[in-house]
Design an enzyme around this catalytic site. Structure first.
Site, PDB file in Angstrom:
ATOM      1  N   HIS A  72       0.933  -1.187   0.068  1.00 27.27           N
ATOM      2  CA  HIS A  72      -0.011   0.064  -0.125  1.00 27.27           C
ATOM      3  C   HIS A  72       0.778   1.265   0.110  1.00 27.27           C
ATOM      4  O   HIS A  72       1.869   1.235   0.754  1.00 27.27           O
ATOM      5  CB  HIS A  72      -0.823  -0.077   1.295  1.00 27.27           C
ATOM      6  CG  HIS A  72      -2.034  -0.810   1.275  1.00 27.27           C
ATOM      7  ND1 HIS A  72      -3.111  -0.987   1.957  1.00 27.27           N
ATOM      8  CD2 HIS A  72      -2.136  -1.818   0.558  1.00 27.27           C
ATOM      9  CE1 HIS A  72      -4.280  -1.916   1.453  1.00 27.27           C
ATOM     10  NE2 HIS A  72      -3.451  -2.574   0.724  1.00 27.27           N
ATOM     11  N   PRO A 294      -3.115  -0.193  19.303  1.00 32.55           N
ATOM     12  CA  PRO A 294      -2.812  -0.575  18.066  1.00 32.55           C
ATOM     13  C   PRO A 294      -3.024   0.281  16.570  1.00 32.55           C
ATOM     14  O   PRO A 294      -2.617   0.345  15.612  1.00 32.55           O
ATOM     15  CB  PRO A 294      -3.875  -1.806  17.539  1.00 32.55           C
ATOM     16  CG  PRO A 294      -5.032  -1.255  18.603  1.00 32.55           C
ATOM     17  CD  PRO A 294      -4.283  -0.715  19.771  1.00 32.55           C
ATOM     18  N   LYS A 298       2.099  -0.710  15.076  1.00 35.19           N
ATOM     19  CA  LYS A 298       3.612  -0.858  15.448  1.00 35.19           C
ATOM     20  C   LYS A 298       3.972  -2.197  16.113  1.00 35.19           C
ATOM     21  O   LYS A 298       5.072  -2.574  16.343  1.00 35.19           O
ATOM     22  CB  LYS A 298       4.004   0.301  16.203  1.00 35.19           C
ATOM     23  CG  LYS A 298       3.834   1.463  15.469  1.00 35.19           C
ATOM     24  CD  LYS A 298       5.151   1.661  14.583  1.00 35.19           C
ATOM     25  CE  LYS A 298       5.079   2.659  13.608  1.00 35.19           C
ATOM     26  NZ  LYS A 298       4.944   2.046  11.961  1.00 35.19           N
TER      27      LYS A 298
HETATM   28  P1  FAD Z   1       3.558 -12.565  20.749  1.00 34.09           P
HETATM   29  O1  FAD Z   1       3.203 -12.311  19.475  1.00 34.09           O
HETATM   30  O2  FAD Z   1       2.701 -12.494  22.038  1.00 34.09           O
HETATM   31  O3  FAD Z   1       4.469 -14.000  21.000  1.00 34.09           O
HETATM   32  C1  FAD Z   1       4.556 -14.345  22.381  1.00 34.09           C
HETATM   33  C2  FAD Z   1       4.699 -16.134  22.361  1.00 34.09           C
HETATM   34  O4  FAD Z   1       5.137 -16.401  23.540  1.00 34.09           O
HETATM   35  C3  FAD Z   1       3.223 -16.506  22.037  1.00 34.09           C
HETATM   36  O5  FAD Z   1       3.090 -17.255  21.013  1.00 34.09           O
HETATM   37  C4  FAD Z   1       2.781 -17.291  23.510  1.00 34.09           C
HETATM   38  O6  FAD Z   1       2.167 -18.261  23.408  1.00 34.09           O
HETATM   39  C5  FAD Z   1       4.212 -17.585  23.969  1.00 34.09           C
HETATM   40  N1  FAD Z   1       4.262 -17.764  25.213  1.00 34.09           N
HETATM   41  C6  FAD Z   1       3.783 -16.950  26.350  1.00 34.09           C
HETATM   42  N2  FAD Z   1       4.015 -17.498  27.645  1.00 34.09           N
HETATM   43  C7  FAD Z   1       4.873 -18.589  27.208  1.00 34.09           C
HETATM   44  C8  FAD Z   1       5.608 -19.492  28.196  1.00 34.09           C
HETATM   45  N3  FAD Z   1       5.463 -19.479  29.477  1.00 34.09           N
HETATM   46  N4  FAD Z   1       6.466 -20.469  27.623  1.00 34.09           N
HETATM   47  C9  FAD Z   1       6.751 -20.394  26.443  1.00 34.09           C
HETATM   48  N5  FAD Z   1       5.951 -19.434  25.542  1.00 34.09           N
HETATM   49  C10 FAD Z   1       5.055 -18.654  25.875  1.00 34.09           C
HETATM   50  N6  FAD Z   1      -0.672  -5.165  16.757  1.00 34.09           N
HETATM   51  C11 FAD Z   1      -1.086  -4.670  15.729  1.00 34.09           C
HETATM   52  O7  FAD Z   1       0.050  -3.737  15.048  1.00 34.09           O
HETATM   53  N7  FAD Z   1      -2.246  -4.393  15.080  1.00 34.09           N
HETATM   54  C12 FAD Z   1      -3.021  -5.178  15.883  1.00 34.09           C
HETATM   55  O8  FAD Z   1      -4.338  -5.148  15.113  1.00 34.09           O
HETATM   56  C13 FAD Z   1      -3.029  -5.914  16.820  1.00 34.09           C
HETATM   57  N8  FAD Z   1      -3.688  -6.879  17.405  1.00 34.09           N
HETATM   58  C14 FAD Z   1      -3.672  -7.577  18.261  1.00 34.09           C
HETATM   59  C15 FAD Z   1      -4.692  -8.606  19.001  1.00 34.09           C
HETATM   60  C16 FAD Z   1      -4.408  -9.208  19.856  1.00 34.09           C
HETATM   61  C17 FAD Z   1      -5.582  -9.834  20.709  1.00 34.09           C
HETATM   62  C18 FAD Z   1      -2.962  -9.155  20.634  1.00 34.09           C
HETATM   63  C19 FAD Z   1      -2.597  -9.821  21.919  1.00 34.09           C
HETATM   64  C20 FAD Z   1      -2.071  -8.444  20.116  1.00 34.09           C
HETATM   65  C21 FAD Z   1      -2.506  -7.684  19.021  1.00 34.09           C
HETATM   66  N9  FAD Z   1      -1.391  -6.636  18.289  1.00 34.09           N
HETATM   67  C22 FAD Z   1      -1.568  -5.866  17.230  1.00 34.09           C
HETATM   68  C23 FAD Z   1      -0.129  -6.676  18.514  1.00 34.09           C
HETATM   69  C24 FAD Z   1       0.956  -7.558  17.985  1.00 34.09           C
HETATM   70  O9  FAD Z   1       0.416  -8.676  17.445  1.00 34.09           O
HETATM   71  C25 FAD Z   1       2.061  -8.035  18.921  1.00 34.09           C
HETATM   72  O10 FAD Z   1       2.812  -6.584  19.315  1.00 34.09           O
HETATM   73  C26 FAD Z   1       3.109  -9.014  18.438  1.00 34.09           C
HETATM   74  O11 FAD Z   1       2.258 -10.296  18.319  1.00 34.09           O
HETATM   75  C27 FAD Z   1       4.384  -9.163  19.522  1.00 34.09           C
HETATM   76  O12 FAD Z   1       5.062 -10.053  19.075  1.00 34.09           O
HETATM   77  P2  FAD Z   1       5.871 -10.904  19.971  1.00 34.09           P
HETATM   78  O13 FAD Z   1       6.598 -11.883  19.374  1.00 34.09           O
HETATM   79  O14 FAD Z   1       6.578 -10.107  21.088  1.00 34.09           O
HETATM   80  O15 FAD Z   1       4.834 -11.695  20.951  1.00 34.09           O
HETATM   81  C1  DHB Z   2      -4.424  -3.411  11.095  1.00 35.51           C
HETATM   82  C2  DHB Z   2      -4.069  -3.391  12.263  1.00 35.51           C
HETATM   83  C3  DHB Z   2      -3.810  -2.147  12.941  1.00 35.51           C
HETATM   84  O1  DHB Z   2      -3.505  -2.118  14.351  1.00 35.51           O
HETATM   85  C4  DHB Z   2      -3.827  -1.055  12.196  1.00 35.51           C
HETATM   86  O2  DHB Z   2      -3.525   0.071  12.439  1.00 35.51           O
HETATM   87  C5  DHB Z   2      -3.915  -1.121  10.709  1.00 35.51           C
HETATM   88  C6  DHB Z   2      -4.386  -1.951  10.202  1.00 35.51           C
HETATM   89  C7  DHB Z   2      -4.879  -4.750  10.303  1.00 35.51           C
HETATM   90  O3  DHB Z   2      -5.039  -5.613  11.454  1.00 35.51           O
HETATM   91  O4  DHB Z   2      -5.107  -4.806   9.317  1.00 35.51           O
END
Ligand code: FAD
Ligand code: DHB
Length: 395
Positions: A72, A294, A298
């Site tokens: 995009h 969100p 980021k």
């Molecule tokens: P995570 O993706 O949370 O991964 C952490 C992993 O560690 C998970 O798989 C978990 O199962 C595992 N874990 C937890 N505890 C343990 C343990 N004790 N032992 C081993 N493994 C463990 N960001 C956006 O930008 N836009 C969005 O729309 C958006 N929607 C989201 C919706 C939800 C429901 C959530 C929770 C987050 C959302 N986010 C969004 C944020 C984005 O998804 C996260 O910032 C991103 O996933 C971060 O990645 P990470 O690898 O740090 O953590």
């Molecule tokens: C989406 C999520 C976001 O947090 C955003 O700012 C824009 C798009 C998405 O899930 O597509």
């Protein structure tokens, strides 16, 4: 069991780290609490910054992204019934790629397993031990009836998300936490319909915020601001569409294209930073160390940039015997993290309806949107943050 880097969590941070370490000749083992199927099906983010998409290419995990994802070149801010475009590409030379987080997870898991990398899924009762020594360990079991095992490592990467055990393993006296909660959440839907718009629409309306995003030619993602304590059972499909129509309405009668709602859920909004992001031989990466609301898209991208910094710091330790970059890990990450926190906070404040706002404050908010989207400098500041700021290694 022994490895160089024990990685807790197979989210974007942990998986990306394992691939970046492998590229640099460093061994790792990933321990994940959930099943492979569960992590590959959880619906989350969808916007990849240019740097994140470029890293997927550099690691050779880009084929499905290039096929299913979509670049995009702009986004739209909508307010007072009119849209204003932010031309990302024209202003920065960069784009974002719309590609769902769970598809990224599938690509990274497949690539790591194809390399012969070790990812243990569905591990239980995980705890961190001896993190302030040169031989930190992760204690875990492969299933609830299995005996405890130890993964001995040189370093532990806490990539276990906001609720994982890593952050809590750092003594409270050795970390500071910065928190901001917001009086709203986001209700997200997946709908089976063609795209309503070629580009994302962030809409500020008197009834609250709405966002039109996309996933594929057949599946769309949309969000609505709701109260922080709202319950998804209060939101029938009809009510969701009615609210989306009202919040996205324009003077010239624009309406979203409706379809069956395949999935709906509410996510909370908070800003959170843990500093420093390291203690002894434990390094926190991604959501384990910081959360953003969100609105700036980021969260996933910050997880990936932390992983880049940590992979490089660990690789240099093994290559040159220098822990110089490891010592600066937290400072380098936090510089970028705080800028993303600022942008996400700013976007949240500018685009949502706040019940405590007076009529004066509401007009100021609309004037800010008008200013930002009519000044070339205003547009450029949104664009350069949205496509992703660089990592500043010279902190
Ligand atoms: P995570 O993706 O949370 O991964 C952490 C992993 O560690 C998970 O798989 C978990 O199962 C595992 N874990 C937890 N505890 C343990 C343990 N004790 N032992 C081993 N493994 C463990 N960001 C956006 O930008 N836009 C969005 O729309 C958006 N929607 C989201 C919706 C939800 C429901 C959530 C929770 C987050 C959302 N986010 C969004 C944020 C984005 O998804 C996260 O910032 C991103 O996933 C971060 O990645 P990470 O690898 O740090 O953590
Ligand atoms: C989406 C999520 C976001 O947090 C955003 O700012 C824009 C798009 C998405 O899930 O597509």
């Amino acid at each position: 069991m022994r490895t160089q880097v024990g990685i807790l969590g197979a989210g974007p941070a942990g998986l990306m780290l394992s691939l970046l370490l492998a590229q640099r000749g460093v061994e790792s083992v990933v321990l994940e609490a959930r099943s492979r199927q569960a992590i590959e099906q959880t619906i989350r983010a969808g916007v990849l910054e240019q740097g994140t998409a470029d890293l997927m290419r550099e690691l050779g995990v880009h084929r499905r992204m290039e096929k299913l994802g979509e670049e995009h070149e702009g986004i739209e801010f909508r307010f007072r019934g009119r849209g204003r475009r932010i031309p990302l590409k024209e202003l920065t030379g960069k784009c974002v790629t719309l590609y769902a987080q769970h598809e990224v997870i599938k690509d990274l898991v497949a690539a790591r397993l194809a390399q012969g990398g070790e990812i243990l899924f569905s591990v239980q009762d995980v705890s961190l031990e001896a993190i302030d020594t040169e031989r930190p360990r992760i204690r875990f079991r492969r299933d609830p009836d299995a005996p405890f095992e130890l993964l001995e490592c040189d370093f532990i990467a806490g990539c276990d998300g906001f609720h994982g055990p890593s952050r809590a393993a750092i003594p409270e006296s050795a970390r500071q936490e910065f928190v901001k909660t917001y009086p709203m959440g986001w209700l997200g839907i997946l709908t089976q319909a063609p795209p309503s718009s070629r580009e994302l629409i962030y809409s500020n309306s008197d009834r609250g915020f709405a966002l039109v995003s996309t996933r594929s030619p057949e599946i769309q993602r949309m969000y609505l601001q709701v109260d922080a304590d709202d319950d998804i059972r209060n939101w029938s499909d009809d009510r969701i569409w009615e609210e989306l129509r009202l919040r996205l309405a324009t003077e010239d009668g624009w309406e979203p294209i409706e379809g069956p709602i395949l999935q709906k859920s509410i996510v909370q909004m908070r800003s959170f930073v843990c500093a420093p992001m390291q203690y002894g031989r434990l390094y926190l990466t991604g959501d384990a160390a910081h959360i953003v609301p969100p609105t700036g898209a980021k969260g996933l991208n910050l997880a990936v940039s932390d992983a880049r910094v940590l992979a490089e710091a660990i690789a240099r330790y093994y290559r040159d015997g220098s822990d110089h970059l490891l010592q600066r890990y937290s400072a380098i990450c936090l510089r970028r993290v705080w800028k993303a926190e600022r942008f996400s906070y700013f976007m949240t404040q500018m685009l949502h309806r706040f019940s405590e706002h007076s009529p004066f404050e509401r007009e100021i908010q609309l004037a800010e949107l008008d200013y930002i989207t009519s000044s070339r400098h205003g547009l450029a500041t949104i664009a350069e943050n949205y496509v992703g700021l660089p990592i500043e290694w010279d902190t």
